[in-house]
Design a protein around this motif. Structure first.
Motif, PDB file in Angstrom:
ATOM      1  N   LEU A   1       0.828  -1.211   0.000  1.00  0.00           N
ATOM      2  CA  LEU A   1       0.000   0.000   0.000  1.00  0.00           C
ATOM      3  C   LEU A   1       0.861   1.259   0.000  1.00  0.00           C
ATOM      4  O   LEU A   1       0.512   2.256  -0.650  1.00  0.00           O
ATOM      5  CB  LEU A   1      -0.937  -0.009   1.216  1.00  0.00           C
ATOM      6  N   GLY A   2       1.989   1.200   0.697  1.00  0.00           N
ATOM      7  CA  GLY A   2       2.888   2.350   0.712  1.00  0.00           C
ATOM      8  C   GLY A   2       3.450   2.651  -0.666  1.00  0.00           C
ATOM      9  O   GLY A   2       3.575   3.818  -1.065  1.00  0.00           O
ATOM     10  N   LYS A   3       3.782   1.605  -1.428  1.00  0.00           N
ATOM     11  CA  LYS A   3       4.293   1.823  -2.782  1.00  0.00           C
ATOM     12  C   LYS A   3       3.225   2.458  -3.666  1.00  0.00           C
ATOM     13  O   LYS A   3       3.497   3.400  -4.420  1.00  0.00           O
ATOM     14  CB  LYS A   3       4.753   0.506  -3.404  1.00  0.00           C
ATOM     15  N   LEU A   4       2.000   1.967  -3.570  1.00  0.00           N
ATOM     16  CA  LEU A   4       0.910   2.518  -4.389  1.00  0.00           C
ATOM     17  C   LEU A   4       0.625   3.967  -4.013  1.00  0.00           C
ATOM     18  O   LEU A   4       0.288   4.782  -4.868  1.00  0.00           O
ATOM     19  CB  LEU A   4      -0.345   1.661  -4.235  1.00  0.00           C
ATOM     20  N   ALA A   5       0.786   4.296  -2.728  1.00  0.00           N
ATOM     21  CA  ALA A   5       0.604   5.689  -2.303  1.00  0.00           C
ATOM     22  C   ALA A   5       1.705   6.572  -2.885  1.00  0.00           C
ATOM     23  O   ALA A   5       1.454   7.708  -3.304  1.00  0.00           O
ATOM     24  CB  ALA A   5       0.583   5.781  -0.782  1.00  0.00           C
ATOM     25  N   SER A   6       2.940   6.050  -2.935  1.00  0.00           N
ATOM     26  CA  SER A   6       4.048   6.837  -3.493  1.00  0.00           C
ATOM     27  C   SER A   6       3.861   7.070  -4.985  1.00  0.00           C
ATOM     28  O   SER A   6       4.345   8.068  -5.530  1.00  0.00           O
ATOM     29  CB  SER A   6       5.384   6.132  -3.242  1.00  0.00           C
ATOM     30  N   LEU A   7       3.131   6.170  -5.655  1.00  0.00           N
ATOM     31  CA  LEU A   7       2.827   6.327  -7.084  1.00  0.00           C
ATOM     32  C   LEU A   7       1.555   7.144  -7.307  1.00  0.00           C
ATOM     33  O   LEU A   7       1.132   7.335  -8.446  1.00  0.00           O
ATOM     34  CB  LEU A   7       2.660   4.948  -7.737  1.00  0.00           C
ATOM     35  N   GLN A   8       0.942   7.601  -6.214  1.00  0.00           N
ATOM     36  CA  GLN A   8      -0.304   8.383  -6.244  1.00  0.00           C
ATOM     37  C   GLN A   8      -1.455   7.595  -6.873  1.00  0.00           C
ATOM     38  O   GLN A   8      -2.326   8.150  -7.522  1.00  0.00           O
ATOM     39  CB  GLN A   8      -0.108   9.715  -6.972  1.00  0.00           C
ATOM     40  N   LEU A   9      -1.433   6.281  -6.640  1.00  0.00           N
ATOM     41  CA  LEU A   9      -2.561   5.439  -7.056  1.00  0.00           C
ATOM     42  C   LEU A   9      -3.514   5.226  -5.880  1.00  0.00           C
ATOM     43  O   LEU A   9      -4.710   5.026  -6.068  1.00  0.00           O
ATOM     44  CB  LEU A   9      -2.048   4.094  -7.582  1.00  0.00           C
ATOM     45  N   LEU A  10      -2.957   5.265  -4.666  1.00  0.00           N
ATOM     46  CA  LEU A  10      -3.749   5.278  -3.441  1.00  0.00           C
ATOM     47  C   LEU A  10      -3.324   6.512  -2.641  1.00  0.00           C
ATOM     48  O   LEU A  10      -2.270   7.085  -2.907  1.00  0.00           O
ATOM     49  CB  LEU A  10      -3.509   4.021  -2.598  1.00  0.00           C
ATOM     50  N   ARG A  11      -4.156   6.881  -1.674  1.00  0.00           N
ATOM     51  CA  ARG A  11      -3.774   7.992  -0.791  1.00  0.00           C
ATOM     52  C   ARG A  11      -4.134   7.645   0.649  1.00  0.00           C
ATOM     53  O   ARG A  11      -5.012   6.808   0.907  1.00  0.00           O
ATOM     54  CB  ARG A  11      -4.453   9.287  -1.210  1.00  0.00           C
ATOM     55  N   ALA A  12      -3.435   8.288   1.565  1.00  0.00           N
ATOM     56  CA  ALA A  12      -3.710   8.072   2.980  1.00  0.00           C
ATOM     57  C   ALA A  12      -5.063   8.669   3.332  1.00  0.00           C
ATOM     58  O   ALA A  12      -5.354   9.811   2.994  1.00  0.00           O
ATOM     59  CB  ALA A  12      -2.621   8.708   3.827  1.00  0.00           C
ATOM     60  N   ALA A  13      -5.900   7.871   3.988  1.00  0.00           N
ATOM     61  CA  ALA A  13      -7.211   8.356   4.430  1.00  0.00           C
ATOM     62  C   ALA A  13      -7.168   8.787   5.892  1.00  0.00           C
ATOM     63  O   ALA A  13      -7.941   9.641   6.319  1.00  0.00           O
ATOM     64  CB  ALA A  13      -8.269   7.281   4.223  1.00  0.00           C
ATOM     65  N   SER A  14      -6.266   8.194   6.671  1.00  0.00           N
ATOM     66  CA  SER A  14      -6.101   8.600   8.074  1.00  0.00           C
ATOM     67  C   SER A  14      -4.697   8.225   8.527  1.00  0.00           C
ATOM     68  O   SER A  14      -4.097   7.269   8.041  1.00  0.00           O
ATOM     69  CB  SER A  14      -7.148   7.925   8.970  1.00  0.00           C
ATOM     70  N   GLY A  15      -4.178   9.019   9.463  1.00  0.00           N
ATOM     71  CA  GLY A  15      -2.832   8.790   9.960  1.00  0.00           C
ATOM     72  C   GLY A  15      -1.819   9.615   9.183  1.00  0.00           C
ATOM     73  O   GLY A  15      -2.037   9.954   8.023  1.00  0.00           O
ATOM     74  N   THR A  16      -0.692   9.934   9.828  1.00  0.00           N
ATOM     75  CA  THR A  16       0.360  10.716   9.174  1.00  0.00           C
ATOM     76  C   THR A  16       1.672   9.932   9.176  1.00  0.00           C
ATOM     77  O   THR A  16       2.068   9.381   8.152  1.00  0.00           O
ATOM     78  CB  THR A  16       0.536  12.080   9.865  1.00  0.00           C
ATOM     79  N   LYS A  17       2.351   9.898  10.330  1.00  0.00           N
ATOM     80  CA  LYS A  17       3.609   9.147  10.397  1.00  0.00           C
ATOM     81  C   LYS A  17       3.356   7.652  10.166  1.00  0.00           C
ATOM     82  O   LYS A  17       4.127   6.974   9.475  1.00  0.00           O
ATOM     83  CB  LYS A  17       4.284   9.363  11.751  1.00  0.00           C
ATOM     84  N   ARG A  18       2.304   7.148  10.752  1.00  0.00           N
ATOM     85  CA  ARG A  18       1.920   5.742  10.525  1.00  0.00           C
ATOM     86  C   ARG A  18       0.503   5.753   9.973  1.00  0.00           C
ATOM     87  O   ARG A  18      -0.451   6.055  10.695  1.00  0.00           O
ATOM     88  CB  ARG A  18       1.994   4.932  11.817  1.00  0.00           C
ATOM     89  N   ILE A  19       0.365   5.419   8.707  1.00  0.00           N
ATOM     90  CA  ILE A  19      -0.936   5.504   8.038  1.00  0.00           C
ATOM     91  C   ILE A  19      -1.831   4.370   8.526  1.00  0.00           C
ATOM     92  O   ILE A  19      -1.447   3.196   8.499  1.00  0.00           O
ATOM     93  CB  ILE A  19      -0.760   5.449   6.508  1.00  0.00           C
ATOM     94  N   ARG A  20      -3.025   4.744   8.971  1.00  0.00           N
ATOM     95  CA  ARG A  20      -3.961   3.757   9.500  1.00  0.00           C
ATOM     96  C   ARG A  20      -4.928   3.233   8.448  1.00  0.00           C
ATOM     97  O   ARG A  20      -5.446   2.133   8.586  1.00  0.00           O
ATOM     98  CB  ARG A  20      -4.747   4.357  10.664  1.00  0.00           C
ATOM     99  N   SER A  21      -5.178   4.025   7.411  1.00  0.00           N
ATOM    100  CA  SER A  21      -6.084   3.560   6.351  1.00  0.00           C
ATOM    101  C   SER A  21      -5.766   4.254   5.045  1.00  0.00           C
ATOM    102  O   SER A  21      -5.201   5.357   5.012  1.00  0.00           O
ATOM    103  CB  SER A  21      -7.563   3.820   6.736  1.00  0.00           C
TER     104      SER A  21
END
Length: 216
Positions: A191-211
């Motif tokens: 999920l972290g890789k997909l977020a770095s590619l802007q295919l997913l985004r963090a819905a909650s949490g900052t330093k440790r993403i909860r969703s």
């Protein structure tokens, strides 16, 4: 003081007016959007999406008779064709005569034949069931999230995108780990890789993403 919606809405509408070269559409925009459309944007679209990117009001579409049909809203990321119309109860139900009913059906047929995905929203639903309408909008947008997955994505990464598109709500790494039967740590890496590619985004949490959720 203006709300965030009012500020964003006015900037978006002004931008559409300034960039429009077609005098007919510009005139329609300058008159202002209908009450139903504004309420849809205020209570449904903006709370669920958070921006007006790729959304165009009073969008003109040529019909087969070489005339113009104007959509209340067009959603056009890339070359996609998504149309949204707000159906007022009076003009579209109680007061609809045979001629107007046939024209409405013909309008929907022409849009479908031209490749448009059409989302009609009843005004009473905007007032009475805004949360349900928000879910419809998210599902509608999900139709236009690219299905062309990069060849560089692994099977697990591609499945994470499919999962996010299917449920359309924020989900935790633990949920996804259970879905594909991997460890929580491995799910977080995916999920972290997909977020770095802007295919997913963090819905909650900052330093440790909860969703996470699909990027709209």
């Amino acid at each position: 003081m203006q709300s965030l919606f009012e500020t964003e809405y006015e900037a978006w509408l002004s931008k559409n007016i300034q960039e429009e070269e077609n005098p007919r559409r510009r005139e329609r925009l300058e008159v202002g959007l209908g009450h139903g459309t504004v309420e849809f944007l205020r209570t449904v679209w903006f709370p669920s999406v958070g921006h007006f990117e790729h959304l165009y009001p009073e969008w003109g579409v040529r019909d087969f008779a070489n005339g113009y049909r104007y959509l209340d809203l067009a959603y056009r990321p890339g070359n996609a064709k998504g149309g949204i119309e707000i159906q007022g109860y009076g003009p579209h139900a109680r007061d609809l005569d045979v001629r107007r009913f046939k024209d409405l059906c013909r309008r929907h047929c022409l849009l479908a034949l031209d490749g448009w995905i059409f989302l009609p929203i009843a005004y009473p639903s905007i007032v009475d069931e805004p949360k349900q309408c928000q879910q419809l909008v998210l599902a509608f947008i999900g139709k236009f999230v690219s299905t062309d997955l990069s060849a560089s994505l692994t099977a697990a990464e591609a499945e994470a995108l499919r999962y996010a598109r299917r449920i359309l709500r924020p989900f935790s790494p633990l949920e996804f780990a259970a879905h594909i039967k991997v460890s929580d740590r491995h799910a977080r890496r995916i999920l972290g890789k997909l977020a770095s590619l802007q295919l997913l985004r963090a819905a909650s949490g900052t330093k440790r993403i909860r969703s996470y959720q699909i990027w709209l």
